[in-house]
Design an enzyme around this catalytic site. Sequence first.
Site, PDB file in Angstrom:
ATOM      1  CD  GLN A  72     -11.547  -4.145   1.160  1.00  0.00           C
ATOM      2  OE1 GLN A  72     -11.352  -5.353   1.240  1.00  0.00           O
ATOM      3  NE2 GLN A  72     -10.717  -3.251   1.673  1.00  0.00           N
ATOM      4  CB  CYS A 102      -5.599  -7.848  -1.817  1.00  0.00           C
ATOM      5  SG  CYS A 102      -5.311  -9.626  -1.741  1.00  0.00           S
TER       6      CYS A 102
HETATM    7  C1  LIG Z   1      -6.518 -13.136   7.349  1.00  0.00           C
HETATM    8  C2  LIG Z   1      -6.444 -11.763   6.726  1.00  0.00           C
HETATM    9  C3  LIG Z   1      -7.309 -11.428   5.707  1.00  0.00           C
HETATM   10  C4  LIG Z   1      -7.269 -10.143   5.140  1.00  0.00           C
HETATM   11  N1  LIG Z   1      -8.191  -9.811   4.193  1.00  0.00           N
HETATM   12  C5  LIG Z   1      -8.272  -8.505   3.779  1.00  0.00           C
HETATM   13  C6  LIG Z   1      -9.344  -8.059   2.975  1.00  0.00           C
HETATM   14  O1  LIG Z   1     -10.249  -8.825   2.605  1.00  0.00           O
HETATM   15  N2  LIG Z   1      -9.352  -6.752   2.596  1.00  0.00           N
HETATM   16  C7  LIG Z   1      -8.370  -5.865   2.981  1.00  0.00           C
HETATM   17  O2  LIG Z   1      -8.415  -4.679   2.635  1.00  0.00           O
HETATM   18  N3  LIG Z   1      -7.352  -6.264   3.759  1.00  0.00           N
HETATM   19  C8  LIG Z   1      -7.293  -7.538   4.192  1.00  0.00           C
HETATM   20  N4  LIG Z   1      -6.322  -7.918   5.050  1.00  0.00           N
HETATM   21  C9  LIG Z   1      -5.367  -6.901   5.536  1.00  0.00           C
HETATM   22  C10 LIG Z   1      -5.866  -6.237   6.825  1.00  0.00           C
HETATM   23  O3  LIG Z   1      -7.059  -5.523   6.599  1.00  0.00           O
HETATM   24  C11 LIG Z   1      -4.808  -5.294   7.411  1.00  0.00           C
HETATM   25  O4  LIG Z   1      -4.543  -4.287   6.464  1.00  0.00           O
HETATM   26  C12 LIG Z   1      -3.501  -6.001   7.741  1.00  0.00           C
HETATM   27  O5  LIG Z   1      -3.734  -7.221   8.399  1.00  0.00           O
HETATM   28  C13 LIG Z   1      -2.604  -5.113   8.628  1.00  0.00           C
HETATM   29  O6  LIG Z   1      -3.279  -4.786   9.808  1.00  0.00           O
HETATM   30  P1  LIG Z   1      -2.983  -5.564  11.211  1.00  0.00           P
HETATM   31  O7  LIG Z   1      -1.495  -5.466  11.460  1.00  0.00           O
HETATM   32  O8  LIG Z   1      -3.792  -4.802  12.211  1.00  0.00           O
HETATM   33  O9  LIG Z   1      -3.415  -6.963  11.030  1.00  0.00           O
HETATM   34  C14 LIG Z   1      -6.313  -9.198   5.593  1.00  0.00           C
HETATM   35  C15 LIG Z   1      -5.434  -9.557   6.603  1.00  0.00           C
HETATM   36  C16 LIG Z   1      -5.486 -10.811   7.189  1.00  0.00           C
HETATM   37  C17 LIG Z   1      -4.531 -11.161   8.303  1.00  0.00           C
END
Ligand SMILES: Cc1cc2nc3c(=O)[nH]c(=O)nc-3n(C[C@H](O)[C@H](O)[C@H](O)COP(=O)(O)O)c2cc1C
Length: 350
Positions: A72, A102
């Site tokens: 990514q 992001c």
């Molecule tokens: C610690 C952390 C780091 C993240 N880093 C990225 C990332 O590098 N790229 C991205 O597309 N989303 C990133 N996200 C978002 C997640 O991919 C995801 O979209 C978001 O946490 C919602 O999904 P969930 O409810 O299953 O956690 C991050 C989320 C968290 C909690």
Amino acid sequence: MTIKYGKYEIDQGLFLAPMEDVSDYPFRMICKKLGADVMYSEFISSEALIRDAEKAFKKMTIKPEEHPIGIQIYGNRIEAMVEAAQIAEEKGPDFIDINFGCPVKKVALKGAGSGLLQDIPKMIKMCEAVVRATELPVTAKTRLGWDAENIQITEIAKQMEGVGIEALAIHGRTRAQQYKGEADWEWIAKTKQAVNIPIIGNGDIIEPQQAIEYLDKYGVDAVMIGRGAIHNPWIFRDAKIYRETGIVPELPTIEERVNILKQHYLYNVEYKGEKRGVKEMRKHVSGYLKGLPHIAKFRARMVRIDTLDEIIEMLEMLKATPHIKDLIARIDKEDNEALKMTCSTEGDIC
Ligand SMILES: Cc1cc2nc3c(=O)[nH]c(=O)nc-3n(C[C@H](O)[C@H](O)[C@H](O)COP(=O)(O)O)c2cc1C
């Protein structure tokens, strides 16, 4: 709808979400072992890649067992994204994913990540340019829109499809929400109806049965799990068992947890060196030990340790002592003895 990543074809997939400082190869290897179908690298700055920054290159480490996997990338300049996609392609991923989700200020307010939700023509141009720049499938990950007044995901998805984006992951929140409130899966479902490319639904899946039920309820082609996998890396395995049997398995045994946690420590130390590798496991330890009775004290002790040998010793102790209470008593005794030693050597009054 089947999602194709080169020679891989994924139906009703359970994806591990890209997560900075979390979904590095050690964690990914564990999630893969536990049933994740598709994974992504952490997001990588296109500017850092074209500058040849070592840290950015390290994030592209991919092990043969990890496929299918995407790298990514994110950025604000289309030319940098094109070049970064070509650099990433050389590392052998199965697809390139563009981050348009992001929300953090240092990314979004510089017009990258979710910042591009405020300039959709540029977002689409960026997609088109990256699609042209690489032989690999190009996918994207985004949010519903910039804020509640600007939910444009359906239009965005249609335009992305028009320029050759092959699959779209949608986190069901706006940029303004960051992580607040609840993910709105109705918008994800509506978007799925509006396009012919696969849609990967994301947001707030924390239970294995939820992963399977959401596939059906919202009609998405795959679901993506982020924080739920940190809290419980067995979520992928358990969801698959639930899909097969209708039953959510019992929590993993202590032995299973110790074996997997130990493996994660070993991968992490191999990847980051002992000091950083052990320290950076702290965010994962609770997930592996969650739900075990009387575990708080053990966990607190684990996160104070900074050598791999001691960690392994603690984990072996946990495996060998069937009653955690006995183990805690032993830890208490050792702590008291250590304290007495400190007092007597330093002449403190305890
Ligand atoms: C610690 C952390 C780091 C993240 N880093 C990225 C990332 O590098 N790229 C991205 O597309 N989303 C990133 N996200 C978002 C997640 O991919 C995801 O979209 C978001 O946490 C919602 O999904 P969930 O409810 O299953 O956690 C991050 C989320 C968290 C909690």
